[in-house]
Design a protein around this motif. Structure first.
Motif, mmCIF file in Angstrom:
data_model
loop_
_atom_site.group_PDB
_atom_site.id
_atom_site.type_symbol
_atom_site.label_atom_id
_atom_site.label_comp_id
_atom_site.label_asym_id
_atom_site.label_seq_id
_atom_site.Cartn_x
_atom_site.Cartn_y
_atom_site.Cartn_z
ATOM 1 N N ALA A 1 2.637 10.734 -6.716
ATOM 2 C CA ALA A 1 2.077 9.616 -7.493
ATOM 3 C C ALA A 1 2.571 8.295 -6.917
ATOM 4 N N ARG A 2 3.832 8.257 -6.530
ATOM 5 C CA ARG A 2 4.379 7.035 -5.937
ATOM 6 C C ARG A 2 3.661 6.696 -4.631
ATOM 7 N N ALA A 3 3.370 7.745 -3.841
ATOM 8 C CA ALA A 3 2.688 7.514 -2.567
ATOM 9 C C ALA A 3 1.294 6.936 -2.794
ATOM 10 N N LEU A 4 0.711 7.266 -3.944
ATOM 11 C CA LEU A 4 -0.656 6.812 -4.226
ATOM 12 C C LEU A 4 -0.692 5.456 -4.915
ATOM 13 N N MET A 5 0.467 4.993 -5.332
ATOM 14 C CA MET A 5 0.521 3.821 -6.214
ATOM 15 C C MET A 5 -0.217 2.621 -5.629
ATOM 16 N N ASN A 6 0.006 2.331 -4.380
ATOM 17 C CA ASN A 6 -0.662 1.161 -3.790
ATOM 18 C C ASN A 6 -1.940 1.544 -3.056
ATOM 19 N N GLY A 7 -2.467 2.736 -3.349
ATOM 20 C CA GLY A 7 -3.675 3.168 -2.659
ATOM 21 C C GLY A 7 -3.376 4.379 -1.803
ATOM 22 N N GLY A 8 -2.383 4.257 -0.942
ATOM 23 C CA GLY A 8 -2.000 5.396 -0.107
ATOM 24 C C GLY A 8 -3.127 5.883 0.771
ATOM 25 N N ALA B 1 6.725 -3.634 7.045
ATOM 26 C CA ALA B 1 6.897 -3.344 5.625
ATOM 27 C C ALA B 1 5.570 -3.502 4.902
ATOM 28 N N LYS B 2 4.802 -4.480 5.320
ATOM 29 C CA LYS B 2 3.506 -4.729 4.684
ATOM 30 C C LYS B 2 2.549 -3.557 4.945
ATOM 31 N N LEU B 3 2.566 -3.046 6.186
ATOM 32 C CA LEU B 3 1.738 -1.876 6.511
ATOM 33 C C LEU B 3 2.123 -0.696 5.623
ATOM 34 N N ARG B 4 3.437 -0.455 5.537
ATOM 35 C CA ARG B 4 3.901 0.681 4.732
ATOM 36 C C ARG B 4 3.497 0.505 3.275
ATOM 37 N N ARG B 5 3.604 -0.736 2.826
ATOM 38 C CA ARG B 5 3.345 -1.038 1.425
ATOM 39 C C ARG B 5 1.874 -0.843 1.100
ATOM 40 N N GLU B 6 1.012 -1.324 1.994
ATOM 41 C CA GLU B 6 -0.398 -1.380 1.631
ATOM 42 C C GLU B 6 -1.206 -0.182 2.113
ATOM 43 N N HIS B 7 -0.723 0.532 3.121
ATOM 44 C CA HIS B 7 -1.561 1.593 3.676
ATOM 45 C C HIS B 7 -0.941 2.967 3.651
ATOM 46 N N PHE B 8 0.388 3.022 3.636
ATOM 47 C CA PHE B 8 1.019 4.330 3.714
ATOM 48 C C PHE B 8 1.558 4.777 2.371
ATOM 49 N N GLY B 9 1.604 6.119 2.245
ATOM 50 C CA GLY B 9 2.335 6.680 1.121
ATOM 51 C C GLY B 9 3.184 7.806 1.682
ATOM 52 N N PHE B 10 4.482 7.743 1.402
ATOM 53 C CA PHE B 10 5.374 8.767 1.964
ATOM 54 C C PHE B 10 5.725 9.819 0.921
ATOM 55 N N ILE B 11 5.737 11.059 1.384
ATOM 56 C CA ILE B 11 6.244 12.140 0.529
ATOM 57 C C ILE B 11 7.319 12.856 1.345
ATOM 58 N N PHE B 12 8.499 12.953 0.739
ATOM 59 C CA PHE B 12 9.612 13.514 1.498
ATOM 60 C C PHE B 12 9.977 14.900 0.996
ATOM 61 N N PRO C 1 -10.365 4.852 -1.324
ATOM 62 C CA PRO C 1 -10.571 4.313 -2.673
ATOM 63 C C PRO C 1 -10.008 2.902 -2.796
ATOM 64 N N ILE C 2 -10.822 2.082 -3.453
ATOM 65 C CA ILE C 2 -10.337 0.716 -3.652
ATOM 66 C C ILE C 2 -9.715 0.640 -5.038
ATOM 67 N N ILE C 3 -8.505 0.239 -5.091
ATOM 68 C CA ILE C 3 -7.902 0.111 -6.416
ATOM 69 C C ILE C 3 -7.769 -1.369 -6.752
ATOM 70 N N ASP C 4 -7.905 -1.629 -8.042
ATOM 71 C CA ASP C 4 -7.728 -3.009 -8.487
ATOM 72 C C ASP C 4 -6.236 -3.257 -8.552
ATOM 73 N N LYS C 5 -5.732 -4.052 -7.632
ATOM 74 C CA LYS C 5 -4.279 -4.199 -7.565
ATOM 75 C C LYS C 5 -3.740 -5.282 -8.494
ATOM 76 N N HIS C 6 -4.653 -5.938 -9.211
ATOM 77 C CA HIS C 6 -4.203 -6.985 -10.138
ATOM 78 C C HIS C 6 -3.187 -7.884 -9.474
ATOM 79 N N ARG C 7 -3.551 -8.379 -8.318
ATOM 80 C CA ARG C 7 -2.597 -9.205 -7.587
ATOM 81 C C ARG C 7 -2.186 -10.425 -8.401
ATOM 82 N N LYS C 8 -0.954 -10.711 -8.338
ATOM 83 C CA LYS C 8 -0.471 -11.913 -9.014
ATOM 84 C C LYS C 8 -0.257 -12.993 -7.966
#
Ligand code: ATP
Ligand code: MG
Length: 664
Positions: free
Chosen positions: A167-174, A92-103, A250-257
């Motif tokens: 856009a959703r696929a790109l949200m976490n970097g994708g 799940a972490k891999l999918r969250r941080e590296h993948f972006g799915f478009i269906f 691209p590195i995005i500022d994820k504003h990690r909490k």
């Protein structure tokens, strides 16, 4: 299989490496091999199109590459890490941080806006709320949807929905975008747009893997992999592809909490989703809650009623005088030595008890019924001979006049005190009967005091007129006896009534040489009443608890339906990187929310019932709510939510992402 090796360029790092990958499905008894010995290397920054006929295994391969599905055999490494060794949360972490799915069918969540749909992956990644919605809006406006951020999916065209999902696929970097037939549901113009967006993203450094069965779309990719019947039959570079310099992702500022505030954020998100789900099915939610409402309402009102009646009875008892011990003549009931005439209690016994340091006062008593006459009114009345401390001991109060004195007892005066009933009977028109003389049998008695009405219901002859006179007068002049029937001792409040009871019992034993008396403690009456009402409350509460359990099973049932209904949503959430715990949490929260809401409505209903009873009961009866029972009801309903929500929530969390996604 292809012998071409597009990875000969040594400057690019391999991103994904597949070796000897096999995927089989179990279809009943049969095992179907869908992917046969796939060997594949994909580098960072590539744009790959996978083409092939329907059923050739494109989606199956894609799902394995995207870590939504696992290979049956063979090795798949991503970032040099073997995927088969990762657990569900790491995937799940891999999918969250590296993948972006478009269906192909977008798979947007129908209940929330475009902005919120785009934000979902960032919720699970722990991005700060404001940064999240800013980034979502930025991504949407980059894709030409600036004016659609608040639209729900149903208010968007297919092409627009697909852009939202990009856009959703790109949200976490994708870093790696996996698109399975992204143009499949679109007209050719929108399809072209989507492919153009993917090409632009590739130029910005994203690795793109796109499944299509349209050769003209595939021709626009840098590299084309062709699959047939589960084998790679071709793998070649497109010479015409406008090669772009691969850029670092691209590195995005994820504003990690912090982990904690991210947890709270996800909790809040789950809460919001639960409310949306409940709102979407109002009637169903209400019916689900009904069992909980009834259960909680009955527990709370039963306890309130029990407390109310207990308080009423106890206040009646305390009007008998607090902490009193009554000693009555004669052996206990059932004792073979018991006789009809058991005169054996004397004023001296009463005096001996009165002399004890823990006794405040004692009032001897004997009772009789006689005809009483005043002028032309004649009525049967109860006559009680009492001591000077009778008022103290009994807790009765004078409405007018005075009580007996030491002298009244010693001199056997013919003074009487009448109760409110007697006052009403004999002096209906006389506001002040003090000084009037009544004839008790043939003995005249002068009224010196009138009692306040007493509605305790514990006095003997509660409705008949009652007259009190000094017990000495009654013994000598009225019935001619040397004995009293009982005496009531008022015990010092600092002394335990059971200790006083056994001390008095011992004293009486030693005076009489036997236990020819009965002893009764007002505290024990109190305890009996308390335990009786407690038993009643327990009984009815257990019925209420059964109704709560039935209600809980209803909640479980509905939650199972809800999980089935939202399987696709669960698949989407898993694809964008929700952990199993996130899914679990969401459904648990929904179950708990339904129960808490039901609990609150139940408490409200209990108050309404209580209000009604209070109105009807007037001053004499009040429902008393115990905060413990309300808190217990609240905790109870929460627990029901947790207990009965657990199974459905766990079912949801254990769903297989691919299977969940394929369901509608
Ligand atoms: N869960 C499953 N159980 C059994 N068979 C399956 C399962 N999933 C896929 N298959 C089979 O695997 C084969 C490949 O399916 P896949 O979805 O990968 O095809 P595809 O190339 O994506 O086709 P399309 O272009 O129609 O989407 C099909 O024959 C399908 O029936
Ligand atoms: Mg497919």
């Amino acid at each position: 299989m292809s012998n071409q090796d597009p990875t000969s360029n040594a400057t690019v790092t391999p991103l994904m490496e597949v070796k000897g990958l096999i995927r089989e499905f179990q279809a009943g008894e049969q095992t179907i091999r869908v992917l046969h010995d796939i060997n594949l290397t994909i580098n960072q920054g590539e744009m790959v199109a996978i083409i092939g006929q329907s059923g050739s295994g494109k989606s199956t391969l894609m799902n394995i590459l995207g870590c939504l599905d696992q290979a049956t055999a063979g090795d798949y490494q991503i970032y040099g890490q073997s995927v088969s060794r990762l657990d569900a949360d790491e995937l799940a972490k891999l999918r969250r941080e590296h993948f972006g799915f478009i269906f192909q069918r977008y798979h947007l969540l129908g209940d929330i806006s475009a902005r919120d749909n785009v934000s979902v992956p960032a919720v699970y990644a722990g991005m700060d709320g404001q940064a999240r919605s800013d980034r979502a809006e930025k991504l949407l406006s980059d894709l030409g949807l600036a004016d659609k951020v608040n639209n729900r999916p149903s208010q968007l065209s297919g092409g627009q929905q697909q852009r939202v999902s990009i856009a959703r696929a790109l949200m976490n970097g994708g870093d790696i975008i996996l698109a399975d037939e992204p143009t499949g549901a679109l007209d050719s113009k929108s399809g072209e747009d989507v492919v153009q967006i993917l090409k632009d993203l590739n130029a910005q450094g994203h690795t793109i893997i796109m499944v299509t069965h349209d050769p003209s779309l595939a021709a626009q990719a840098e590299r084309v992999i062709e699959i047939k019947d589960g084998y790679i039959i071709a793998d070649y570079k497109n010479e015409e592809y406008q090669q772009v310099e691969p850029q670092p992702a691209p590195i995005i500022d994820k504003h990690r909490k912090s982990a904690f505030s991210s947890f709270i954020d996800r909790l809040f998100e789950a809460f919001k989703m639960s409310l949306l789900a409940m709102r979407a099915h109002k009637m169903r939610t209400l019916l689900t809650m009904l069992g909980i409402i009834i259960g909680i309402a009955s527990v709370v009102s039963v306890v309130g009623l029990g407390k109310g009646s207990q308080a009423q009875i106890l206040s009646n008892i305390s009007s008998l005088g607090t902490n009193t011990i009554t000693v009555t003549d004669g052996y206990p009931y059932g004792d073979p030595r018991r006789q009809y005439n058991d005169d054996n209690l004397t004023p001296q016994d009463a005096q001996a008890v009165a002399d004890q340091p823990y006794v405040v006062s004692v009032s001897p008593q004997l009772n009789s019924n006689m005809n009483v006459r005043y002028r032309n009114v004649q009525e049967a009345a109860s006559i009680s001979g009492v001591g000077k401390d009778y008022l103290d001991v009994s807790g009765e109060t004078l409405a007018m006049g005075q009580g007996f004195e030491e002298q009244s007892i010693l001199r056997r005066t013919q003074d009487i005190i009448i109760d409110a009933n007697a006052n009403k009977t004999f002096f209906p028109d006389n506001a002040n009967p003090i000084g009037e003389v009544l004839l008790i049998g043939s003995v005249p008695g002068r009224v010196i005091g009138v009692l306040e009405p007493n509605d305790s219901g514990f006095r003997r002859g509660a409705d008949s007129p009652t007259l009190y006179m000094p017990y000495t007068t009654m013994m000598s002049r009225l019935i001619g006896s040397a004995y009293i029937e009982s005496f009531v001792a008022l015990i010092d409040n600092n002394i335990s009534s059971s200790a006083a009871e056994s001390a008095i019992s011992e004293l009486m034993q030693s005076r009489h040489g036997t236990d020819d008396f009965r002893i009764r403690n007002s505290d024990s009456i109190r305890q009996t009443i308390e335990s009786t009402t407690a038993a009643m409350t327990l009984l009815i509460s257990s019925i209420a608890i059964i109704s709560l359990i039935v209600g809980g099973i209803g909640v479980m049932n509905i939650m199972l339906v809800s999980v089935t209904e939202r399987t696709n949503e669960i698949g989407v959430r898993m694809a964008v990187g929700a952990r199993q715990s996130d899914i679990m949490q969401q459904f648990l929260i929904e179950a708990v929310l339904v129960c808490i809401l039901g609990g609150l409505l139940g408490i409200g209903m209990a108050f309404a019932i209580g209000e009604l009873i209070n109105r009807i009961g007037g001053d004499s009866f009040q429902v008393i709510y115990s905060s413990t029972s309300i808190i217990a009801a609240f905790i109870c309903s929460t627990l029901i939510g947790v207990v009965f929500g657990f199974l459905p929530a766990r079912n949801a969390a254990k769903l297989d992402p691919v299977e969940a996604l394929s369901r509608d």
